[in-house]
Design a protein around this motif. Structure first.
Motif, PDB file in Angstrom:
ATOM      1  N   PHE A  10     -92.505   3.334 -27.577  1.00  0.00           N
ATOM      2  CA  PHE A  10     -91.492   2.418 -27.052  1.00  0.00           C
ATOM      3  C   PHE A  10     -92.109   1.366 -26.129  1.00  0.00           C
ATOM      4  CE2 PHE A  10     -88.644   5.766 -28.519  1.00  0.00           C
ATOM      5  CZ  PHE A  10     -87.648   5.004 -29.120  1.00  0.00           C
ATOM      6  N   ILE A  11     -93.189   1.712 -25.453  1.00  0.00           N
ATOM      7  CA  ILE A  11     -93.900   0.697 -24.655  1.00  0.00           C
ATOM      8  C   ILE A  11     -94.478  -0.370 -25.572  1.00  0.00           C
ATOM      9  CG2 ILE A  11     -95.926   0.311 -23.192  1.00  0.00           C
ATOM     10  CD1 ILE A  11     -95.369   3.150 -22.016  1.00  0.00           C
ATOM     11  N   GLU A  12     -95.033   0.045 -26.696  1.00  0.00           N
ATOM     12  CA  GLU A  12     -95.548  -0.925 -27.668  1.00  0.00           C
ATOM     13  C   GLU A  12     -94.414  -1.786 -28.225  1.00  0.00           C
ATOM     14  OE1 GLU A  12     -98.592  -1.751 -28.337  1.00  0.00           O
ATOM     15  OE2 GLU A  12     -99.406  -0.214 -26.995  1.00  0.00           O
ATOM     16  N   ASP A 108     -78.807   4.699 -26.764  1.00  0.00           N
ATOM     17  CA  ASP A 108     -78.559   6.024 -27.347  1.00  0.00           C
ATOM     18  C   ASP A 108     -79.658   6.397 -28.331  1.00  0.00           C
ATOM     19  OD1 ASP A 108     -76.209   6.407 -25.939  1.00  0.00           O
ATOM     20  OD2 ASP A 108     -74.943   5.567 -27.517  1.00  0.00           O
ATOM     21  N   PHE A 109     -80.069   5.453 -29.136  1.00  0.00           N
ATOM     22  CA  PHE A 109     -81.152   5.664 -30.097  1.00  0.00           C
ATOM     23  C   PHE A 109     -82.435   6.079 -29.378  1.00  0.00           C
ATOM     24  CE2 PHE A 109     -84.760   3.696 -32.403  1.00  0.00           C
ATOM     25  CZ  PHE A 109     -84.617   4.268 -33.667  1.00  0.00           C
ATOM     26  N   LEU A 110     -82.784   5.365 -28.336  1.00  0.00           N
ATOM     27  CA  LEU A 110     -83.955   5.685 -27.520  1.00  0.00           C
ATOM     28  C   LEU A 110     -83.824   7.068 -26.898  1.00  0.00           C
ATOM     29  CD1 LEU A 110     -86.444   5.100 -25.656  1.00  0.00           C
ATOM     30  CD2 LEU A 110     -84.902   3.749 -24.223  1.00  0.00           C
ATOM     31  N   SER A 111     -82.670   7.366 -26.339  1.00  0.00           N
ATOM     32  CA  SER A 111     -82.470   8.639 -25.643  1.00  0.00           C
ATOM     33  C   SER A 111     -82.643   9.828 -26.570  1.00  0.00           C
ATOM     34  CB  SER A 111     -81.075   8.665 -25.007  1.00  0.00           C
ATOM     35  OG  SER A 111     -80.932   7.647 -24.037  1.00  0.00           O
ATOM     36  N   VAL A 112     -82.091   9.723 -27.783  1.00  0.00           N
ATOM     37  CA  VAL A 112     -82.210  10.837 -28.732  1.00  0.00           C
ATOM     38  C   VAL A 112     -83.676  11.078 -29.087  1.00  0.00           C
ATOM     39  CG1 VAL A 112     -81.675  11.617 -31.074  1.00  0.00           C
ATOM     40  CG2 VAL A 112     -79.898  10.541 -29.680  1.00  0.00           C
ATOM     41  N   LEU A 113     -84.393  10.034 -29.408  1.00  0.00           N
ATOM     42  CA  LEU A 113     -85.782  10.203 -29.841  1.00  0.00           C
ATOM     43  C   LEU A 113     -86.682  10.669 -28.710  1.00  0.00           C
ATOM     44  CD1 LEU A 113     -86.219   7.119 -32.196  1.00  0.00           C
ATOM     45  CD2 LEU A 113     -86.007   9.523 -32.842  1.00  0.00           C
ATOM     46  N   LEU A 131     -81.244  -3.030 -35.226  1.00  0.00           N
ATOM     47  CA  LEU A 131     -81.787  -1.710 -34.908  1.00  0.00           C
ATOM     48  C   LEU A 131     -82.633  -1.139 -36.043  1.00  0.00           C
ATOM     49  CD1 LEU A 131     -82.063   0.577 -32.903  1.00  0.00           C
ATOM     50  CD2 LEU A 131     -79.896   1.527 -33.755  1.00  0.00           C
ATOM     51  N   PRO A 132     -82.204  -1.208 -37.306  1.00  0.00           N
ATOM     52  CA  PRO A 132     -83.090  -0.721 -38.380  1.00  0.00           C
ATOM     53  C   PRO A 132     -84.438  -1.430 -38.405  1.00  0.00           C
ATOM     54  CG  PRO A 132     -80.863  -0.921 -39.211  1.00  0.00           C
ATOM     55  CD  PRO A 132     -80.856  -1.537 -37.835  1.00  0.00           C
ATOM     56  N   PHE A 133     -84.457  -2.711 -38.066  1.00  0.00           N
ATOM     57  CA  PHE A 133     -85.733  -3.432 -38.019  1.00  0.00           C
ATOM     58  C   PHE A 133     -86.629  -2.847 -36.932  1.00  0.00           C
ATOM     59  CE2 PHE A 133     -88.770  -6.568 -36.713  1.00  0.00           C
ATOM     60  CZ  PHE A 133     -89.130  -7.228 -37.877  1.00  0.00           C
ATOM     61  N   LEU A 134     -86.073  -2.619 -35.747  1.00  0.00           N
ATOM     62  CA  LEU A 134     -86.879  -2.064 -34.657  1.00  0.00           C
ATOM     63  C   LEU A 134     -87.328  -0.639 -34.978  1.00  0.00           C
ATOM     64  CD1 LEU A 134     -85.113  -3.399 -31.437  1.00  0.00           C
ATOM     65  CD2 LEU A 134     -86.829  -4.489 -32.894  1.00  0.00           C
ATOM     66  N   ALA A 135     -86.500   0.090 -35.708  1.00  0.00           N
ATOM     67  CA  ALA A 135     -86.896   1.438 -36.127  1.00  0.00           C
ATOM     68  C   ALA A 135     -88.096   1.380 -37.065  1.00  0.00           C
ATOM     69  CB  ALA A 135     -85.721   2.136 -36.813  1.00  0.00           C
ATOM     70  N   LEU A 138     -91.146   0.855 -34.969  1.00  0.00           N
ATOM     71  CA  LEU A 138     -91.555   2.085 -34.284  1.00  0.00           C
ATOM     72  C   LEU A 138     -92.282   3.032 -35.237  1.00  0.00           C
ATOM     73  CD1 LEU A 138     -88.369   2.744 -32.140  1.00  0.00           C
ATOM     74  CD2 LEU A 138     -90.664   2.368 -31.227  1.00  0.00           C
ATOM     75  N   ILE A 139     -91.783   3.144 -36.460  1.00  0.00           N
ATOM     76  CA  ILE A 139     -92.422   4.024 -37.445  1.00  0.00           C
ATOM     77  C   ILE A 139     -93.798   3.492 -37.822  1.00  0.00           C
ATOM     78  CG2 ILE A 139     -92.248   4.839 -39.835  1.00  0.00           C
ATOM     79  CD1 ILE A 139     -89.171   4.924 -39.373  1.00  0.00           C
ATOM     80  N   HIS A 140     -93.937   2.173 -37.860  1.00  0.00           N
ATOM     81  CA  HIS A 140     -95.253   1.575 -38.131  1.00  0.00           C
ATOM     82  C   HIS A 140     -96.239   1.938 -37.024  1.00  0.00           C
ATOM     83  CE1 HIS A 140     -98.060  -1.445 -39.707  1.00  0.00           C
ATOM     84  NE2 HIS A 140     -98.276  -1.792 -38.440  1.00  0.00           N
ATOM     85  N   ILE A 141     -95.760   1.947 -35.792  1.00  0.00           N
ATOM     86  CA  ILE A 141     -96.617   2.261 -34.637  1.00  0.00           C
ATOM     87  C   ILE A 141     -96.875   3.759 -34.538  1.00  0.00           C
ATOM     88  CG2 ILE A 141     -96.754   2.168 -32.098  1.00  0.00           C
ATOM     89  CD1 ILE A 141     -97.063  -0.533 -33.557  1.00  0.00           C
TER      90      ILE A 141
END
Length: 352
Positions: A10-12, A108-113, A131-135, A138-141
């Motif tokens: 999430f920092i990235e 909420d998305f951040l909190s769950v993960l 949000l799907p784009f940011l997800a 995150l998966i790429h990172i």
């Protein structure tokens, strides 16, 4: 997947988002994933208005910058160091997200993960792309997240707990439908401001930000003013004149014309500056392009009343006139630990 690994992802993401602003989109050499995601995100920001007419580039950029400011190592550590994550048993948490403002469901998305659970997301039809784009970023990172993030357009199934956000009407449906699941059900809320006539011009200009950001569509937008008996609105109107260009946006202008006409046909007394009407009304929830106001005689009595109405209020803005008030211009800049509806999402997820 360790807590540190999740925080670093999430920092990235925060670093990635820091490249985008209304003034300029600038690639930074040390940001991961730019070759894959930078240009696509610029395109998405500018396409967002075609997906939701209220998601102008200005508003999306503002939301992006808000999350840029939040997703730092210092903020994540300050937020998460208050909790014990040692005994978490991963479960699947369903999210039903709102779509009134860009990325409204990201916390909420951040909190769950970050608590170690899997997330099953049902986005709002008004916000299906950001949000799907940011997800995907995150998966790429952090590829380990691929099996922990699922988006669905259909019926929610096979989950252990739910966080659902909607109107007061949909909340009743959620409460019935999810009665057998641990849940956080969020209803409609509004924010209010308390003035005493001693505010500076700069504070009143900042109050305009609380009113007009996201066109007033968020629960953290001020929709109601409490003012002392005999309050003169001249200074207020003079200060918020800086936001006059909002009337140039067609969807806002249509709401202004319609709501003003409804008020006038009902013979309500209005104060009007050409892009905002203010009307004396006991309700907290005003329509787009309008703010309600109400007179008070005693601050202590007003504070007691607002305490009794806390379930309907998201933020109280003032110059420290009551406890726990938010400074002018800050309602749309919550900290990670400023929970919606004052419900500690992390604590809920740790005991679920």
């Amino acid at each position: 997947m360790t807590l540190e690994t999740k925080k670093n992802a999430f920092i990235e993401l925060g670093k990635f988002l820091s490249q985008f602003s209304e003034a300029e989109n600038t690639q930074k050499k040390d940001v991961l994933g730019n070759a894959v995601f930078f240009d696509s995100f610029v395109d998405l920001i500018h396409l967002s208005q075609s997906h939701n007419g209220w998601y102008t580039p200005e508003q999306v950029y503002y939301a992006v910058q808000s999350w840029t400011n939040a997703l730092t190592a210092e903020n994540l550590n300050t937020w998460l160091n208050a909790y014990d994550f040692t005994n978490v048993k991963p479960k699947k948490i369903a999210l039903i997200l709102a779509g009134n403002i860009p990325l409204v469901g990201f916390h909420d998305f951040l909190s769950v993960l970050v608590t170690g659970h899997d997330v099953l997301v049902k986005t709002s039809s008004n916000d299906q792309h950001l949000l799907p784009f940011l997800a995907k970023y995150l998966i790429h990172i952090a590829p380990e997240l691929a099996n922990k993030i699922t988006f669905t357009e259909g019926k929610l199934e096979n989950f252990d707990a739910v966080i659902a956000t909607g109107s007061n009407n949909t909340a009743r449906y959620f409460e019935y439908y999810f009665k057998d699941k641990p849940s956080i059900i969020r209803k409609s809320r509004n924010s209010v401001a308390i003035l005493n006539g001693e505010e500076t011009k700069e504070q009143l200009i900042a109050l305009g930000e609380d009113i007009f950001r996201y066109f007033g569509l968020g629960c953290r937008n001020v929709s109601k003013l409490f003012v002392p008996k005999g309050y003169n609105f001249d200074a207020f109107f003079e200060a918020i004149f800086e936001y006059q260009d909002i009337i140039k946006y067609e969807k806002y202008a249509n709401n202004y014309d319609y709501n003003k006409a409804v008020f006038l046909m009902s013979n309500f007394k209005l104060l009007d500056n050409g892009f905002l009407t203010i009307k004396e009304d006991n309700s907290h929830a005003s329509p787009i392009s309008s703010v309600f106001y109400e007179y008070y005689e005693n601050l202590a009595d007003l504070e007691k009343r607002l305490d009794s109405e806390a379930d309907n209020i998201q933020c109280i803005v003032s110059n420290n006139l009551v406890k726990n008030s938010v400074a002018f211009g800050q309602t749309q800049q919550p900290k990670l630990w400023d929970y919606a509806d004052n419900t500690d999402t992390i604590s809920f997820l740790l005991i679920t």
